[in-house]
Motif scaffolding. Structure first.
Motif, PDB file in Angstrom:
ATOM      1  N   THR A   7       0.927  -1.177   0.012  1.00 51.60           N
ATOM      2  CA  THR A   7      -0.182   0.011  -0.213  1.00 51.60           C
ATOM      3  C   THR A   7       1.076   1.287   0.107  1.00 51.60           C
ATOM      4  O   THR A   7       1.806   1.633   0.682  1.00 51.60           O
ATOM      5  N   HIS A   8       0.368   2.242  -0.822  1.00 48.22           N
ATOM      6  CA  HIS A   8       1.253   3.439  -0.871  1.00 48.22           C
ATOM      7  C   HIS A   8       0.881   4.244   0.329  1.00 48.22           C
ATOM      8  O   HIS A   8      -0.174   4.276   0.574  1.00 48.22           O
ATOM      9  N   THR A  10       0.611   8.059   2.248  1.00 41.58           N
ATOM     10  CA  THR A  10       0.613   9.393   1.802  1.00 41.58           C
ATOM     11  C   THR A  10       2.299  10.107   1.788  1.00 41.58           C
ATOM     12  O   THR A  10       2.712   9.870   2.868  1.00 41.58           O
ATOM     13  N   VAL A  29       1.573  11.120  -3.639  1.00 40.99           N
ATOM     14  CA  VAL A  29       0.417  10.640  -3.080  1.00 40.99           C
ATOM     15  C   VAL A  29      -0.465  11.278  -2.180  1.00 40.99           C
ATOM     16  O   VAL A  29       0.290  11.488  -1.072  1.00 40.99           O
ATOM     17  N   PRO A  32      -4.460   7.055  -0.358  1.00 39.49           N
ATOM     18  CA  PRO A  32      -4.713   5.822  -1.126  1.00 39.49           C
ATOM     19  C   PRO A  32      -6.246   5.774  -1.033  1.00 39.49           C
ATOM     20  O   PRO A  32      -7.041   6.094   0.038  1.00 39.49           O
ATOM     21  N   GLY A  37      -5.855   0.262  -0.882  1.00 37.10           N
ATOM     22  CA  GLY A  37      -5.256   1.092  -1.496  1.00 37.10           C
ATOM     23  C   GLY A  37      -4.805   0.766  -3.136  1.00 37.10           C
ATOM     24  O   GLY A  37      -3.749   1.486  -3.625  1.00 37.10           O
ATOM     25  N   LEU A  40      -5.056   5.367  -6.305  1.00 38.39           N
ATOM     26  CA  LEU A  40      -4.394   6.648  -5.498  1.00 38.39           C
ATOM     27  C   LEU A  40      -4.806   7.887  -6.040  1.00 38.39           C
ATOM     28  O   LEU A  40      -5.042   8.185  -7.330  1.00 38.39           O
ATOM     29  N   ALA A  56      -2.970   1.983  -8.746  1.00 45.29           N
ATOM     30  CA  ALA A  56      -1.736   1.699  -8.128  1.00 45.29           C
ATOM     31  C   ALA A  56      -0.828   1.002  -9.052  1.00 45.29           C
ATOM     32  O   ALA A  56       0.188   1.262  -9.043  1.00 45.29           O
ATOM     33  N   GLN A 114       6.933   2.189  -1.859  1.00 48.56           N
ATOM     34  CA  GLN A 114       5.692   2.527  -1.391  1.00 48.56           C
ATOM     35  C   GLN A 114       5.607   2.939   0.058  1.00 48.56           C
ATOM     36  O   GLN A 114       4.497   3.588   0.423  1.00 48.56           O
TER      37      GLN A 114
END
Length: 942
Positions: A7-8, A10, A29, A32, A37, A40, A56, A114
């Motif tokens: 998951t990316h 912020t 970002v 997500p 996520g 994005l 993503a 990420q």
């Protein structure tokens, strides 16, 4: 393009190919969206600026090498690795990763891109001329102070939980060794300057730096418990266990369970114990106390090593770092001294063989402080202001008759021992003990003679083992309980004992020494000040009980306290507390000769008996004659010159005093009382007093004078050689910390008050000359400290060790305090702010102010040193750690307004960077090379 399982976060930078396929767009970002996520929301910055949603799976890393990032790996319980800089990037099995250098921990890790978010460090904010909410002058000051406080403690060990107030020479020694990048040293401070304290501070600082985990401390047999107690009581180092007492090893793998070990050198040198020890895992640090006991002599081409030296040599390969402690490492024997240095630096053996030609090589392996040069924090000499008065006991028929009979008994006993050869040594030892007891008190010798007679008459069967290690502080008490065999030493001993006992009983009925003690010393002291507190020393328990009974009879049961070897540390501490509170007399055996400090409440001491080893007298006086004493120390020494032994002891002390005075006068233009004590300590270590006294009995007083003079001549020669050589050793220097930002109590207080205001901690009251703070914690702070919601938010805190010691409910804000750790961590946290600011500071002038962490590593990449430096840049150039910055840090910072130009910012920064690189280079040496530079704060000054 990306691993969709990740998951990316912020703040993560991403990239996406443009439709042409030749270029990329770059963005950050914002949030997500979707399951895990999968979508994005991105703010795109290049080539055009706009916001939009993107899958993503269609983006990759947008980070560039050199960017500052923060590890924001999601997941409960995962601790962030902190802030670092991107060094490289790679794709491994479809996973895009970046190599991040984390300067604070000195680690580098490949991480999924990420889970990183960009941060704007101090350098970035300054060069880009940041404005607005990013600037906070007071938080910048507090951030700088937090870094400075932490680093000062790591480099000196002076701010942690210490039950002592470190002296400048102790702080300088610890700092010097830590800053050298090499921990193989001989600490050769003069007797009484606190090698135990220096070692404890060094251990504490190394623990703070997380540079040591496994420590082996090897001491003389009788000092293991003392070391364990001191390390716990003064430094809260409670992990140390005594080998053979607290634990034993049955299988080699059990060594893994013991990382902090204290052991006796005479136990470890034994073949089975040494074999086991050599199977243990390597140690980070091995320390030998009283290193001069590691003896190796050279005879031509042949080396003769003692078992103790062989022990140290065997262990040298089991550690990277070794410390030796010894006040008298040279002892006039160059080959023995070189052998000690060879243990420390085996790789420099060829250089050491040429020590006489190149004595300057001692500078980075031997550290020696001289008692005559030691000062307090204000620069005042500590060892001064002492008056010694000799109180002579008048002669009496009873004492002369007893002494005549005793000398006859001693002569016959020594003669019997000599006739028996080596097996007669035990008889000689008993004779020596009896004469020491007689010099102490009539009660002590009477008790011993009665016990001897009872054994011979089979009325006393108790045994006292002689093969157990004895704590050297309690040796006199052990001697007093010595069991003798039930066979006459010589024919007619029982008859002679009966006569001596009768004479001793007569002596007690007219005890002139006790009468002088009460009438001429105690009563006259109290006539001047009825509430005066008096410290009394004797070597023996029987004498202690004798004096205790007498003082309680004359002055009251609750006025007298005792310290002796039968008491545990807590008992001794309670006795001292009662003495300092409402007591008036503290009677101590040698158990109080070291480790107790009474200088704040007492300045008068009485030696009811003079110790046969003059060094013991120096240690006794040191209980009062030390840092913190506000009055002149007055020492009464009670002599009884009408006995032969006392006459010889007086002669010995007089001759030593004369030699000491002559040597001190020659070596210093201005006579210093501390130098006299220093030389006395060196002489005492080199003279076998008991050998001289035994010879006196067999050879007469004239031969005794010759023996004393001969011993003193040899000692003088040895001291002369040692002092000449030690001129090249490192020593405490008032300028040792001149180039570093020095942290004082005022800085600590200013930091605490500033953080309380920033975090909403109410300072309700300041009492005890502002040393005590009554604070009220906010709910948020209590929660972040992990406190129970039902706990009281009110708390008394202080930075003053003495105040904390006398107020059990007051928390000491040293660097082990949970609250202080919380404040420091908060101030250094990225989200606290204060990385950049515009500050008003007339004393700083117009220009810039920076704070930076500098770090050095050893030759194999292990971190060895770090500093926090402040840099002031203006028209005069860049200067490090100026006095003006130190003063500015003491008061809340005042914000100002300025619109700096980027080009001017770059020029100011270049000046600071140049000064920093010069500092990194100047500190580097054969053991240290630069590791990294981390900018902590950057601001403009107007």
């Amino acid at each position: 393009m990306s691993d969709q399982r990740l998951t990316h976060v912020t703040g993560c930078w991403v990239s996406q190919p443009l439709p042409s396929g030749e270029k990329y767009r770059y963005g950050m970002v914002k949030m997500p969206h979707g399951d895990s996520g999968s979508k994005l929301q991105v703010s795109w910055f290049m080539p055009e600026r706009y916001q939009g949603m993107v899958d993503a799976s269609l983006v990759g890393s947008g980070f560039q090498n050199g960017m500052d990032v923060q590890d924001a790996t999601p997941g409960t319980g995962v601790r962030s690795l902190g802030i670092g800089s991107i060094m490289q990037q790679r794709i491994l099995a479809g996973s895009q990763q970046v190599l991040v250098d984390f300067p604070e921990s000195g680690e580098r890790h490949w991480l999924p891109y990420q889970h990183l978010r960009q941060v704007k460090g101090a350098k970035h904010r300054f060069i880009t001329a940041a404005t607005g909410k990013e600037l906070d002058a007071e938080r910048m000051r507090l951030r700088m102070l937090a870094h400075a406080i932490e680093t000062w403690n790591e480099n000196t060990g002076a701010l942690s939980h210490l039950n002592i107030e470190p002296l400048p020479h102790q702080i300088n020694l610890v700092h010097h060794i830590l800053a050298s990048g090499n921990f193989n040293w001989l600490i050769a401070d003069d007797v009484g300057l606190g090698k135990t304290i220096e070692t404890g501070m060094l251990l504490h600082a190394l623990h703070q730096r997380r540079q040591i985990k496994r420590v082996l401390l090897i001491t003389p047999a009788g000092l293991t418990k003392q070391w364990q107690e001191e390390l716990y009581d003064k430094f809260m180092l409670d992990e140390f266990e005594i080998y053979g007492e607290d634990f034993s090893i049955n299988e080699t793998r059990q060594w893994k369970m013991h990382d902090h070990v204290i052991g006796s050198m005479d136990r470890f040198k034994q073949e089975d114990h040494l074999a086991s020890l050599l199977q243990a895992e390597d140690w980070d640090l091995i320390i030998f106390d009283e290193g001069h006991r590691l003896s190796r002599r050279q005879y031509g081409q042949k080396l003769d090593s003692s078992d103790r030296y062989a022990l140290a040599a065997s262990l040298r390969g089991k550690t990277e770092h070794m410390l030796l402690l010894s006040a008298t490492p040279h002892q006039g024997m160059q080959d023995k001294f070189i052998a000690l240095l060879e243990l420390l630096r085996p790789e420099r053996r060829r250089e050491l063989m040429l020590l006489s030609l190149k004595p300057e090589i001692l500078h980075d392996m031997v550290y020696r402080n001289h008692k005559a040069d030691v000062t307090d924090a204000e620069g005042n000499f500590i060892f001064q202001g002492k008056i010694t008065r000799a109180m002579k006991v008048p002669a009496s028929e009873e004492s002369q008759a007893f002494d005549k009979g005793l000398q006859d008994y001693l002569r016959r006993g020594y003669a019997a021992g000599v006739e028996m050869g080596r097996t007669g040594n035990a008889i000689g030892f008993v004779m020596t003990v009896y004469r020491k007891l007689a010099a102490s008190s009539s009660a002590a010798i009477l008790n011993a003679l009665r016990n001897r007679l009872a054994r011979l008459e089979k009325k006393l069967n108790d045994e006292h083992g002689t093969d157990e290690p004895v704590d050297e502080r309690y040796f006199g008490e052990w001697e007093e309980q010595l069991a003798t065999n039930a066979k006459e030493f010589f024919a007619g001993e029982i008859m002679l004992l009966n006569e001596l006992i009768e004479e001793a009983e007569q002596l007690m009925h007219n005890d002139c020494k006790l009468q002088l003690f009460i009438d001429e010393v105690i009563r006259k002291i109290l006539a001047t000040n009825p509430v005066e507190k008096v410290l009394i020393f004797t070597e023996y328990r029987t004498t202690q009980d004798y004096l205790c009974e007498t003082l309680r009879y004359h002055f009251g049961e609750d006025k007298v306290e005792l310290i002796n070897g039968s008491m545990g540390h807590a008992e001794r501490r309670d006795a001292i507390a009662r003495f300092e509170d409402h007591g008036q007399f503290l009677i101590s055996t040698e158990a109080g000769g070291e480790g107790i400090n009474l200088q704040r409440q007492c300045h008068i001491m009485i030696n009811f008996d003079l110790p046969w080893n003059p060094m013991r007298l120096v240690q006794r006086i040191g209980r009062l004659y030390r840092y913190g004493q506000k009055k002149k120390v007055v020492v009464f020494n009670i002599h009884q010159p009408d006995t032969m032994d006392q006459h010889i002891i007086d002669l010995l002390y007089d001759r030593i005093d004369s030699v000491v005075h002559d040597m001190a006068a020659v070596q210093k233009d201005e006579f210093n009382e501390g130098l006299k004590d220093e030389i006395l300590g060196e002489l005492a270590e080199l003279i076998d007093v008991e050998d001289i006294l035994q010879a006196a009995t067999l050879q007469g007083i004239e031969r005794t004078r010759e023996r004393i003079d001969e011993a003193l001549r040899q000692a003088q020669t040895s001291i002369g050689k040692q002092r000449e050589l030690f001129e090249y050793a490192a020593r405490s220097d008032a300028n040792e910390l001149r180039d570093e930002l020095q942290i004082t109590q005022e800085h600590l207080l200013s930091f605490v008050l500033g953080m309380c205001y920033q975090l909403g901690i109410e300072v309700a009251e300041r009492t005890h000359k502002s040393k005590l703070l009554r604070i009220r914690l906010s709910e948020l702070v209590m929660r972040e400290l992990g406190m129970s919601p039902k706990a009281s938010p009110r708390m008394d805190v202080t930075l003053d060790r003495e105040l904390a010691a006398h107020r059990p409910d007051t928390q000491m804000l040293d660097l082990n305090s949970p609250l202080m750790r919380y404040l420091l961590n908060k101030a250094r946290d990225y989200d606290f702010g204060g990385l950049a600011a515009v500050v008003q500071g007339d004393e700083l002038g117009e220009g810039a102010l920076f704070g930076a962490m500098l770090r050095w590593q050893g030759l194999q990449g292990k971190r060895m040193r770090e500093e926090f430096v402040t840099i002031q840049v203006n028209e005069g150039g860049a200067k490090l750690n100026t006095e003006a910055i130190g003063q500015w840090l003491l008061q809340p910072a005042q914000p100002a307004e300025l619109k700096p130009m980027p080009e001017h910012c770059k020029a100011l920064f270049a000046g600071a960077e140049s000064a920093i690189n010069q500092r990194l280079a100047s500190v580097s040496n054969r053991y240290l090379i630069p590791e990294n530079l981390q900018w902590a704060t950057a601001g403009w000054t107007i």
